[in-house]
Motif scaffolding. Sequence first.
Motif, short mmCIF file in Angstrom:
data_model
loop_
_atom_site.label_atom_id
_atom_site.label_comp_id
_atom_site.label_asym_id
_atom_site.label_seq_id
_atom_site.Cartn_x
_atom_site.Cartn_y
_atom_site.Cartn_z
N ALA A 153 12.75 -13.83 17.60
CA ALA A 153 13.15 -13.44 16.25
C ALA A 153 14.59 -12.93 16.31
N LEU A 154 15.26 -13.07 15.17
CA LEU A 154 16.65 -12.56 15.07
C LEU A 154 16.68 -11.48 14.01
N SER A 155 17.58 -10.52 14.20
CA SER A 155 17.70 -9.48 13.18
C SER A 155 19.17 -9.23 12.87
N VAL A 156 19.47 -8.97 11.62
CA VAL A 156 20.82 -8.60 11.22
C VAL A 156 20.69 -7.35 10.36
N LEU A 157 21.42 -6.33 10.71
CA LEU A 157 21.19 -5.06 10.04
C LEU A 157 22.45 -4.21 10.07
N VAL A 158 22.68 -3.47 9.00
CA VAL A 158 23.77 -2.51 8.99
C VAL A 158 23.13 -1.14 9.20
N GLN A 159 23.57 -0.43 10.23
CA GLN A 159 22.88 0.83 10.53
C GLN A 159 23.78 1.85 11.22
N PRO A 160 23.38 3.13 11.11
CA PRO A 160 24.16 4.16 11.81
C PRO A 160 23.83 4.18 13.29
N LYS A 161 24.80 4.47 14.14
CA LYS A 161 24.52 4.55 15.57
C LYS A 161 23.78 5.87 15.84
N GLY A 162 22.89 5.83 16.83
CA GLY A 162 22.17 7.06 17.17
C GLY A 162 20.86 7.17 16.41
N GLY A 163 20.48 6.08 15.76
CA GLY A 163 19.15 6.07 15.16
C GLY A 163 19.11 6.56 13.73
N TRP A 164 18.04 6.21 13.09
CA TRP A 164 17.87 6.56 11.69
C TRP A 164 17.53 8.02 11.50
N THR A 165 17.29 8.73 12.62
CA THR A 165 17.01 10.17 12.49
C THR A 165 18.22 10.87 11.88
N LYS A 166 19.41 10.24 12.00
CA LYS A 166 20.59 10.83 11.35
C LYS A 166 20.48 10.69 9.83
N ARG A 167 19.89 9.58 9.40
CA ARG A 167 19.72 9.37 7.95
C ARG A 167 18.52 10.13 7.41
N HIS A 168 17.43 10.10 8.20
CA HIS A 168 16.18 10.75 7.76
C HIS A 168 15.85 11.85 8.77
N PRO A 169 16.52 13.00 8.74
CA PRO A 169 16.28 14.01 9.79
C PRO A 169 14.83 14.51 9.80
N ALA B 116 0.83 -1.22 0.00
CA ALA B 116 0.00 0.00 0.00
C ALA B 116 0.85 1.26 0.00
N GLY B 117 2.08 1.16 0.51
CA GLY B 117 2.94 2.34 0.59
C GLY B 117 4.00 2.36 -0.50
N PHE B 118 3.95 1.37 -1.42
CA PHE B 118 4.95 1.24 -2.50
C PHE B 118 6.37 1.12 -1.96
N VAL B 119 6.53 0.59 -0.74
CA VAL B 119 7.88 0.33 -0.23
C VAL B 119 8.24 -1.09 -0.70
N ASN B 120 8.34 -1.22 -2.02
CA ASN B 120 8.46 -2.57 -2.57
C ASN B 120 9.91 -2.99 -2.73
N GLN B 121 10.59 -2.97 -1.61
CA GLN B 121 11.97 -3.46 -1.62
C GLN B 121 12.32 -4.02 -0.25
N PHE B 122 12.96 -5.16 -0.26
CA PHE B 122 13.52 -5.69 0.97
C PHE B 122 14.98 -5.30 0.95
N ARG B 123 15.40 -4.61 1.98
CA ARG B 123 16.82 -4.24 2.05
C ARG B 123 17.50 -5.16 3.06
N ALA C 51 15.79 -0.51 14.22
CA ALA C 51 16.49 -1.74 13.88
C ALA C 51 15.52 -2.92 13.77
N GLY C 52 14.34 -2.79 14.34
CA GLY C 52 13.44 -3.96 14.37
C GLY C 52 12.20 -3.78 13.54
N ARG C 53 12.17 -2.79 12.64
CA ARG C 53 10.91 -2.53 11.94
C ARG C 53 10.98 -2.78 10.44
N GLN C 54 12.09 -3.41 9.99
CA GLN C 54 12.14 -3.76 8.58
C GLN C 54 11.08 -4.84 8.32
N MET C 55 10.66 -4.97 7.06
CA MET C 55 9.53 -5.86 6.79
C MET C 55 9.79 -7.31 7.22
#
Length: 501
Positions: free
Chosen positions: A356-372, A62-69, A427-431
Motif C-alpha cells: 500500500a502507498l500513503s501520502v499525508l501531510v503531518q507534523p513531525k514527532g507524531g500526532w500527539t503534538k496535535r492531540h496532546p 459507528a464513530g461518526f468520523v465521517n470525513q476522509f481527509r 501516518a498509516g491509520r487514516q481510513m
Amino acid sequence: MYKNEGNSVTEAARQIPVYKKVDVVVAGGGPAGFGAAVAAAKNGANTLLVERNSFLGGTGTAGFVNQFRQMYHLSGIAKESVRRLGEAGCCSREAYLGYHHGMAFDQEELKFICMDMVEESGAKSLMNTWAVDAIIEKEEVKGIIIENKSGRQVILADVVIDASGDADIAVKAGSPFFLQDNTQRLPFTMGFRIGGINYQKIDAYAKQHPEDFTNAVSFSRGNFDGDKNNCISGWYSIMKKANESGELPAFINRSGFTLEGITPWALERGTGYIYGMQSLHRNPCNAEEMSDAELETKKKARTFLKFLKKVPGFENSYLMDFAKNIGVIESRLIIGESVLTEADVFENRVHADDIALSVLVQPKGGWTKRHPPDGSESTEAHRLESRNLPVYLCRFGIPYGCLLPKKVDRILVPGRNFSSTYDAMFAGRQMFECMATGEAAGMAAALAVKQNISPKYLEISTLRKQLESHGVVLNKEAIDIQRIIKMYSDRGFTLNYNPFN
Ligand SMILES: Cc1cc2nc3c(=O)[nH]c(=O)nc-3n(C[C@H](O)[C@H](O)[C@H](O)COP(=O)(O)OP(=O)(O)OC[C@H]3O[C@@H](n4cnc5c(N)ncnc54)[C@H](O)[C@@H]3O)c2cc1C
C-alpha cells in the motif's frame, strides 16, 4: 459446571459447535475489515465477515468520523467506495474526483456502500457478533471463537484476518504487541449529530468575525457550499466568555469547537456533527474504562448542548444522536515481521514488499503534538502553538510484513493496529490506508488459500501484481506531489517536502 473460587470461577471443559468452515474469516468490519472481506471474496476465497455492530464501516460510521481527509492518493477498493459516495450525491461534490484536502460524507450511505460491496463480492456477513478468541494449533491459527445471540460458536478458517482495530484475535493467538501507557494515550472523543442548524446565520457570523475562526487548509470561514469546505472551527471569543463566566464548566475544557460533516445533504437539512467531548487516559482494551469514557463524554455533551443554543445559528439546535461507539485513535499495535518507522514516513521510503502507498501531510514527532494526551488540544495556548507547527508532505509505502504478526501463523492484521512504531502509526491509520492494507490482506489470504500455503510464505511479486491488476497503485511516482504543494500554496500554506527521496 462452574467452580467458584472467590476471585475466579473455573468453567468446565465444553464442546463448542462449529458454525462454519470457510477459507477466510475476517474479524471486524471497519475500513480494514471491509476492504479485506471484499478483496478475499473477489479473489475466489469463501469468506465470512464477523462484526460486533449491526452495520459496517467501523469508526467511519459507528464513530461518526465521517470525513476522509487528505485525499491525495486513492486506488483500489478505497477509490471505488469514494466513487459510489460521489454517485450517491452524499459527499462534497468535487472531492471524490481526487487530490482534495478533505471530503465529508453521509455515514448512512457509507454503511449501504460497504454492505453492497461485501455482498457483490460474494462474501457473507455475520453481524452483532463478537470474535472472542483464536483457535491455535502449533502456533498456527485455525479459526476463531465467536459469541452472539446463538451463544458461543466456532468458525474454522484457513486464514484469519484480524481487523478489530485492537488486534483482539492476534493477541489471543499469541502475537507480541505494544500498547501505549494510559498517561500518554490520546484522548477518546465522542461525536454527536445535531439538527436545527441555521447555516446562513453561521455564515453571516463567520464573515463578520473571521478572526474568531481557524484558517486552515480544509476549514471554512463561512461560504458553505458543501464542496471545498466541509468543516468550520472556532467561536473562540464566545467560548472564552462562557469559560470565564463559568457558564461552561471547566470539565468541558474547550476554547472552541468544530462543526463537521458539512455535505450538501447536511446544508439542505440543517444537520452537522460535533466532536470534542473527550475522555482522557483510558485503556481501549479495558471494558470498564471504555464504559466510563462513554458515560463521561455523554454527560459533557449534555452540558455543552445547553450552552450551544446561545451561539448564533444554533438557537434551535437539538441532539439527534450520539455515535454508536466512542472514537479511539490508537490501541494495540502488533509487532510484525516488518515495522513501519517514523524514518520510513519522513524519508519517503518505499520497500520492495510494499502492499500500500500513503501520502499525508503531518507534523513531525507524531500526532500527539496535535492531540496532546493531557487534553489541552482545545486550549487557547495549544491552538496558538500548533498554528506554527511545521508540517511535512510524506509519501511512503507500507510493507507486507507489517500485516504479519511475529510468533503466529495464518493470521493477517491490517488497519490501525498494523505493525509500526507509535509515531509511524499515525501516518498509516487514516481510513484510506486501512482500506488499502485491508485489501492487501484479503488478497494475500485468498492467494495463500489457492496455493495451500501460509500467507507468510506468499511470493510478494505475485501479490503486488495481483493488487495492481485490481487497480491498486503501488508506484509512488504516480502521485503528483507538485499538485499537492500547489494546492496548499494556493491557500497560503507552506509544505515541507524532501524532494530527494
Ligand atoms: C476522533 C477521530 C478522528 C479521526 N479522524 C479521521 C479523519 O479525519 N480521516 C480519516 O481517514 N481517519 C480518521 N480517523 C482514523 C480512522 O477513523 C481509523 O484509524 C480507522 O477507522 C481504523 O480502521 P480499522 O478498520 O482499522 O478499525 P475500526 O474503524 O476501529 O474498525 C474496527 C471494526 O471492528 C469491529 N470490532 C472490534 N472488535 C471486534 C471484535 N472483537 N469482534 C467483532 N468485531 C469487532 C468494530 O465494531 C469496527 O467495526 C479518526 C479517528 C478518530 C477516533
